[in-house]
Motif scaffolding. Structure first.
Motif, short mmCIF file in Angstrom:
data_model
loop_
_atom_site.label_atom_id
_atom_site.label_comp_id
_atom_site.label_asym_id
_atom_site.label_seq_id
_atom_site.Cartn_x
_atom_site.Cartn_y
_atom_site.Cartn_z
N ASP A 344 1.09 -1.21 -0.20
CA ASP A 344 -0.07 -0.49 0.28
C ASP A 344 1.00 1.04 0.07
O ASP A 344 0.10 2.67 -0.27
N THR A 345 1.87 1.17 0.47
CA THR A 345 2.80 2.45 0.60
C THR A 345 3.65 2.12 -0.74
O THR A 345 4.19 3.02 -2.03
N VAL A 346 5.21 1.20 -0.18
CA VAL A 346 6.59 1.22 -1.05
C VAL A 346 5.74 1.03 -1.97
O VAL A 346 6.02 1.80 -3.84
N VAL A 347 5.35 -0.44 -2.57
CA VAL A 347 5.11 -0.63 -3.98
C VAL A 347 3.77 0.07 -4.97
O VAL A 347 3.83 0.32 -5.96
N ARG A 348 2.82 0.71 -3.91
CA ARG A 348 1.65 1.94 -4.26
C ARG A 348 2.23 2.88 -5.12
O ARG A 348 2.39 3.50 -6.64
N GLU A 349 3.84 3.49 -4.76
CA GLU A 349 5.00 4.11 -5.11
C GLU A 349 4.82 4.39 -6.17
O GLU A 349 5.45 4.88 -7.23
N ARG A 350 5.82 3.19 -6.53
CA ARG A 350 6.70 2.54 -7.46
C ARG A 350 5.43 2.28 -8.98
O ARG A 350 6.30 2.00 -9.54
N ALA A 351 4.45 1.98 -8.56
CA ALA A 351 3.55 1.28 -9.19
C ALA A 351 3.34 2.59 -10.46
O ALA A 351 2.95 2.23 -11.73
N LYS A 358 3.47 -2.08 -11.52
CA LYS A 358 1.52 -1.74 -11.05
C LYS A 358 1.23 -2.51 -11.56
O LYS A 358 0.29 -3.48 -10.98
N ALA A 359 1.75 -3.94 -12.19
CA ALA A 359 1.20 -5.43 -12.32
C ALA A 359 1.01 -6.47 -10.93
O ALA A 359 0.41 -6.48 -10.31
N PHE A 360 2.30 -6.15 -10.57
CA PHE A 360 2.51 -7.18 -8.73
C PHE A 360 1.05 -5.97 -8.15
O PHE A 360 1.15 -7.16 -7.20
N ARG A 361 1.05 -5.00 -8.17
CA ARG A 361 0.34 -4.39 -6.80
C ARG A 361 -1.49 -4.82 -7.26
O ARG A 361 -1.88 -5.01 -6.16
N ASP A 362 -1.60 -4.62 -8.61
CA ASP A 362 -2.84 -4.71 -9.05
C ASP A 362 -2.99 -6.41 -8.94
O ASP A 362 -4.12 -6.88 -8.47
N ALA A 363 -2.25 -7.32 -8.77
CA ALA A 363 -2.29 -8.49 -8.98
C ALA A 363 -2.17 -9.25 -6.74
O ALA A 363 -3.26 -9.97 -6.43
N ALA A 364 -1.49 -8.48 -6.40
CA ALA A 364 -1.53 -8.55 -4.91
C ALA A 364 -2.88 -8.03 -3.89
O ALA A 364 -3.47 -8.72 -2.95
N ARG A 365 -3.86 -6.67 -5.01
CA ARG A 365 -5.10 -6.42 -4.86
C ARG A 365 -6.02 -7.11 -4.74
O ARG A 365 -6.75 -7.24 -3.70
N ALA A 366 -6.55 -7.98 -6.01
CA ALA A 366 -7.05 -9.15 -5.67
C ALA A 366 -7.09 -9.95 -5.03
O ALA A 366 -7.97 -10.63 -4.55
#
Length: 369
Positions: A344-351, A358-366
């Motif tokens: 929610d913080t580090v990956v979100r900013e890099r996304a 972005k794909a990493f964060r979207d998959a994790a959110r799902a």
């Protein structure tokens, strides 16, 4: 007939180091002109080349990390003290002990697995009670332990996770390592078994398990301690993970397209969660679960298999996020919250700047709403 003799090497999930690298060991033996300690199959220089690699001989590098540690380990095993490898889980302590045993003795199978149920019989010897009752105490009725066999043969014995054994069992090793002999009172005139040249002990202990059963000071003095540390060099760890995953995929006959940037994303995640700090210097909460290089390899390999058999044959951040669950959701429920906070913080900013993140964060959110 053993399974080893009826199955081809390619069918075995994981053969011993002396079998996996038998051609390399053969080449090293044929070209080894340096002085060898008594009982050793290779000289110390050749042992070092076997573990750290030799391009000229076609010998692969097998241990990545602290090269001087390997030198110190080899020197220790030439002396009177045993070698104790300590470190965090997943830092290749057992692999290093296996490689040293294979190179020095040609046999890495003489192993004692330390557990709460390990007894003195597992360390010294036990008996075939049918023969014992029929014939009385004899060499034929004896069931020698791996340590007993190593003493007789002049080989290295491995003692895995020694601190998981109760203290009274650990301390059985004190006299064995000091006197280099086993007493078998039941055999009368043959009661004393001396260790032959080449015998020594490699033990491993997990730093996270130190509180399980602390070693006594007397036993500690019988060992030289070496700490195997996690890899800190990012590019080095990325290369290591890629090589290992490609090797494992080759053994499984699985064809997967792997991009370096995707593996770099995984390694960055593991290094930051392991260190409790991002590359930018921001402090983050470290999960209790092990975020080692070995676990990164496991995640990458599982993700690659998913891409091969359930995807389009290309490893993406989606598969990595999917397989990361198996690492995070183990012991502590708070670990999931810590990793979610990281996303929610580090990956979100890099996304915002990078499609892979972005794909990493979207998959994790799902997966982890």
């Amino acid at each position: 007939m053993s399974t080893q003799s009826t199955s081809s090497t390619a069918d075995i999930l994981r053969s011993s180091a002396e079998l996996r690298y038998q051609e390399e060991l053969r080449r090293l033996q044929e070209t080894d002109k340096d002085q060898r300690p008594q009982g050793w199959r290779l000289s110390p220089r050749a042992v070092r080349r076997f573990i750290l690699g030799d391009e000229a001989l076609g010998v692969s590098r097998k241990f990545y990390g602290d090269d001087p540690l390997v030198d110190r380990a080899v020197v220790t095993l030439m002396g009177h003290q045993g070698l104790m490898l300590v470190g965090e889980p997943g830092t290749a302590k057992s692999l290093l002990s296996e490689l040293l045993s294979a190179a020095i003795s040609g046999d890495s199978a003489l192993t004692i697995q330390g557990t709460a149920g390990t007894t003195e019989d597992h360390i010294k010897y036990s008996w075939n009670y049918a023969l014992l009752l029929a014939e009385g105490p004899s060499q034929r009725a004896m069931v020698p332990s791996p340590l007993y066999q190593a003493m007789v043969a002049g080989k290295i014995v491995r003692f895995e996770e020694i601190t998981r054994c109760p203290p009274e069992i650990q301390d059985v090793m004190i006299s064995l390592m000091s006197d280099k002999q086993v007493m078998v009172p039941e055999l009368g005139d043959q009661a004393r078994v001396h260790a032959n040249r080449g015998f020594n002990v490699i033990a491993t202990a997990n730093l996270r398990d130190r509180g399980v059963h602390e070693m006594s000071s007397a036993l500690k003095r019988r060992f030289n301690f070496e700490t195997v540390r996690p890899i800190r060099d990012h590019a080095f760890e990325v290369e290591l993970v890629m090589r290992q995953v490609q090797r494992d995929l080759g053994s499984a006959n699985a064809s997967v397209r792997i991009e370096r940037d995707v593996i770099a994303l995984l390694v960055t995640t593991f290094q930051e969660l392991r260190a409790g700090q991002t590359q930018e210097g921001t402090a983050i909460k470290t999960p209790d679960t092990v975020m080692s290089t070995a676990e990164a390899v496991n995640v990458a390999y599982a993700a690659a298999l998913e891409a091969c058999y359930l995807g389009d044959g290309r490893l993406t951040p989606r598969e990595l996020a999917n397989q990361l669950q198996g690492v995070v959701l183990k012991d502590n429920a708070d670990d999931l919250k810590r990793v979610q906070h990281y996303f929610d913080t580090v990956v979100r900013e890099r996304a915002r700047r990078d499609d892979n993140w972005k794909a990493f964060r979207d998959a994790a959110r799902a997966l982890w709403p």
